[in-house]
Design an enzyme around this catalytic site. Structure first.
Site, mmCIF file in Angstrom:
data_model
loop_
_atom_site.group_PDB
_atom_site.id
_atom_site.type_symbol
_atom_site.label_atom_id
_atom_site.label_comp_id
_atom_site.label_asym_id
_atom_site.label_seq_id
_atom_site.Cartn_x
_atom_site.Cartn_y
_atom_site.Cartn_z
ATOM 1 N N ASN A 1 32.688 31.890 34.328
ATOM 2 C CA ASN A 1 33.528 31.685 33.148
ATOM 3 C C ASN A 1 33.288 30.345 32.467
ATOM 4 O O ASN A 1 33.785 30.129 31.366
ATOM 5 C CB ASN A 1 35.006 31.820 33.527
ATOM 6 C CG ASN A 1 35.381 33.250 33.856
ATOM 7 O OD1 ASN A 1 34.726 34.186 33.424
ATOM 8 N ND2 ASN A 1 36.426 33.428 34.656
ATOM 9 N N CYS B 1 35.259 44.247 30.774
ATOM 10 C CA CYS B 1 36.045 45.083 31.680
ATOM 11 C C CYS B 1 37.233 45.713 30.967
ATOM 12 O O CYS B 1 37.813 45.117 30.056
ATOM 13 C CB CYS B 1 36.543 44.258 32.855
ATOM 14 S SG CYS B 1 35.241 43.740 33.983
ATOM 15 N N ARG C 1 43.100 43.029 25.049
ATOM 16 C CA ARG C 1 42.354 41.811 24.747
ATOM 17 C C ARG C 1 41.830 41.780 23.306
ATOM 18 O O ARG C 1 40.639 41.663 23.060
ATOM 19 C CB ARG C 1 41.188 41.651 25.730
ATOM 20 C CG ARG C 1 41.632 41.547 27.160
ATOM 21 C CD ARG C 1 40.670 40.802 28.017
ATOM 22 N NE ARG C 1 39.420 41.487 28.237
ATOM 23 C CZ ARG C 1 38.465 41.044 29.054
ATOM 24 N NH1 ARG C 1 38.629 39.919 29.702
ATOM 25 N NH2 ARG C 1 37.360 41.711 29.210
ATOM 26 N N ASP D 1 43.120 37.035 37.337
ATOM 27 C CA ASP D 1 41.976 37.435 38.162
ATOM 28 C C ASP D 1 42.326 37.362 39.642
ATOM 29 O O ASP D 1 41.886 38.195 40.439
ATOM 30 C CB ASP D 1 40.779 36.528 37.881
ATOM 31 C CG ASP D 1 40.048 36.888 36.593
ATOM 32 O OD1 ASP D 1 40.363 37.936 35.996
ATOM 33 O OD2 ASP D 1 39.165 36.106 36.169
ATOM 34 N N ARG E 1 28.478 41.790 37.978
ATOM 35 C CA ARG E 1 28.697 41.019 36.753
ATOM 36 C C ARG E 1 29.147 39.595 37.068
ATOM 37 O O ARG E 1 28.896 38.682 36.276
ATOM 38 C CB ARG E 1 29.752 41.695 35.870
ATOM 39 C CG ARG E 1 29.290 42.966 35.179
ATOM 40 C CD ARG E 1 30.327 43.443 34.188
ATOM 41 N NE ARG E 1 30.679 42.341 33.304
ATOM 42 C CZ ARG E 1 31.907 42.093 32.860
ATOM 43 N NH1 ARG E 1 32.910 42.852 33.227
ATOM 44 N NH2 ARG E 1 32.133 41.078 32.057
#
Length: 415
Positions: free
Chosen positions: A22, A115, A120, A304, A396
């Site tokens: 990230n 995902c 979002r 997460d 990923r």
């Protein structure tokens, strides 16, 4: 292909924690703003980085990636449509929007993928760019953006501290005319790292790590060398794996626990020893339940992390409750855990987990990156063998995950 895991073993061993996914994806977008060559070390070898590399190379960037070192030169980057299929697979591709608007004053970009963990929407990005003088036409599958004049600074108030929107605004603002202020900005460590990178490249930024970030536009930035911090979610993944299975593991990285994550780790029975370049995590005894925990933007417990904690609590000695306040589809994994014998009830955005004495192996399906990691944790905790399909989601964000599991004493293989 799937990942097969034979569970029921305590963990031991030593592994390196990869660089942050990230953090590196925004840094790749930021490098587009820099004249000359940018080198990013400790870059994770994961499919999301490969996808971002392919998107940028398709537009003229010269990129090499060897031994966790990513070398980028964008002097031949073209102002064209960013509409490849890879864009639709990669959420972080939207960050190229801010960089292209700052550098070229225009961009046409496909709606990003990623995902399926919630809506979002990119409304916050669009609203902010319009405040900065960008004309945006929304078509069925893409955004057509251009500035009549140079993009300019603005006072922007985000309705929610979105990480992606905060990063995209920063990327657009560093070369904009005038000053930009972002109120209710995201405070995540990845936002802080992006600001530190840009500042070293010549940007004028202040306030990162707080809810108010100020950016004064500059005429140009220059390429720099940079080393990415360790991945805090991968760190938390291994912490939850140890919490669920028991044992002791040395993670070769800096201490990456946030205050809330450390509190949860201690509450469920974990302990740690912090050394100069390593953190030793160990867990013995029963898993303690968590009466109530909610997710939220940093510094709250991360959404997460919820997917990683949930399987651990399925074997806690009591009842736990988790409330998901960020994404509406984060509880898709519950049905898969129930196949393994978990006792979980969910209503709307709350899950009530009643601990059971054992989980059993089963064939399960990953539906996003972190649920895939959560199912790996559950499989390692379970008696017998589990098969986790859609392993491409896991790749990923996790480098060499099967090898790492084997190094820790968990028998795992691709099948």
């Amino acid at each position: 292909m799937a990942i097969e895991v034979c569970g029921g073993q305590k963990l031991s061993g030593e592994i390196r924690v990869q660089g942050s996914k990230n953090a590196v994806l925004p840094l790749m977008a930021a490098s587009l703003l820099c004249e000359g060559r940018t080198v990013i070390d400790n870059c994770p070898q994961i499919s999301d980085v490969q996808a971002m590399q392919e998107v940028m190379q398709g537009l003229g960037s010269r990129i090499t990636f060897e031994k966790h070192s990513l070398c980028m030169d964008h002097s031949h980057f073209e102002r064209c449509c960013i509409c490849q299929d890879k864009v639709r697979e990669l959420r972080a591709s939207i960050l190229l929007m801010g960089s292209c608007l700052a550098r070229f004053g225009e961009v046409t970009i496909a709606y990003p993928g990623g995902c399926s963990i919630g809506k979002r929407p990119i409304d916050f990005h669009i609203q902010a760019f319009r405040q900065m003088g960008v004309t945006i036409e929304e078509e069925e599958d893409r955004l057509c953006c251009h500035c009549e004049k140079k993009i300019h600074g603005a006072d922007i108030i985000l309705p929610f501290p979105s990480v992606g929107a905060t990063e995209n605004i920063i990327l657009a603002a560093v070369l904009a005319k005038g000053e930009t202020t972002i109120q209710n900005a995201a405070r995540e460590p990845e936002v802080v790292e992006l600001c530190c990178f840009l500042r070293q490249a010549g940007a004028h930024i202040a306030g990162e790590g707080t809810s108010r970030i100020r950016v004064k536009g500059q005429k140009k930035l220059h390429g720099i060398p940079w080393r990415v911090r360790g991945d805090r979610i991968v760190f938390l993944t291994f912490a939850m794996l140890i919490a669920g299975c028991g044992g002791e593991v040395t993670l070769l990285t800096e201490d990456l626990f946030s205050e809330k994550e450390r509190a949860v780790w201690h509450h469920i029975g974990g302990d740690e020893e912090i050394r100069e370049r390593a953190v030793i995590l160990h867990k013995t005894g029963a898993i303690q339940p968590i009466r109530y925990l909610n997710t939220g933007p940093y510094p709250e417990f991360p959404t997460d992390g919820q997917s990683l904690l949930l399987p651990v609590l399925t074997k806690a000695n009591g009842v736990s409750t988790i409330e998901e306040r960020v994404f509406e589809n984060r509880f898709h994994m519950i049905g898969q855990l129930q196949k393994m014998g978990a006792n979980i009830d969910s209503v709307s955005n709350r899950a009530r987990i009643t601990g059971v004495t054992r989980l059993h192996g089963a064939d399960v399906v990953a539906q996003d990156l972190r649920s895939g990691a959560g199912l790996l944790i559950a499989a390692a905790m379970a008696d017998g063998t589990s098969s986790i399909k859609n392993e491409e989601y896991i790749q990923r964000g996790y480098e060499d995950i099967v090898d790492n599991l084997n190094h820790l004493g968990i028998r795992a293989r691709y099948c």
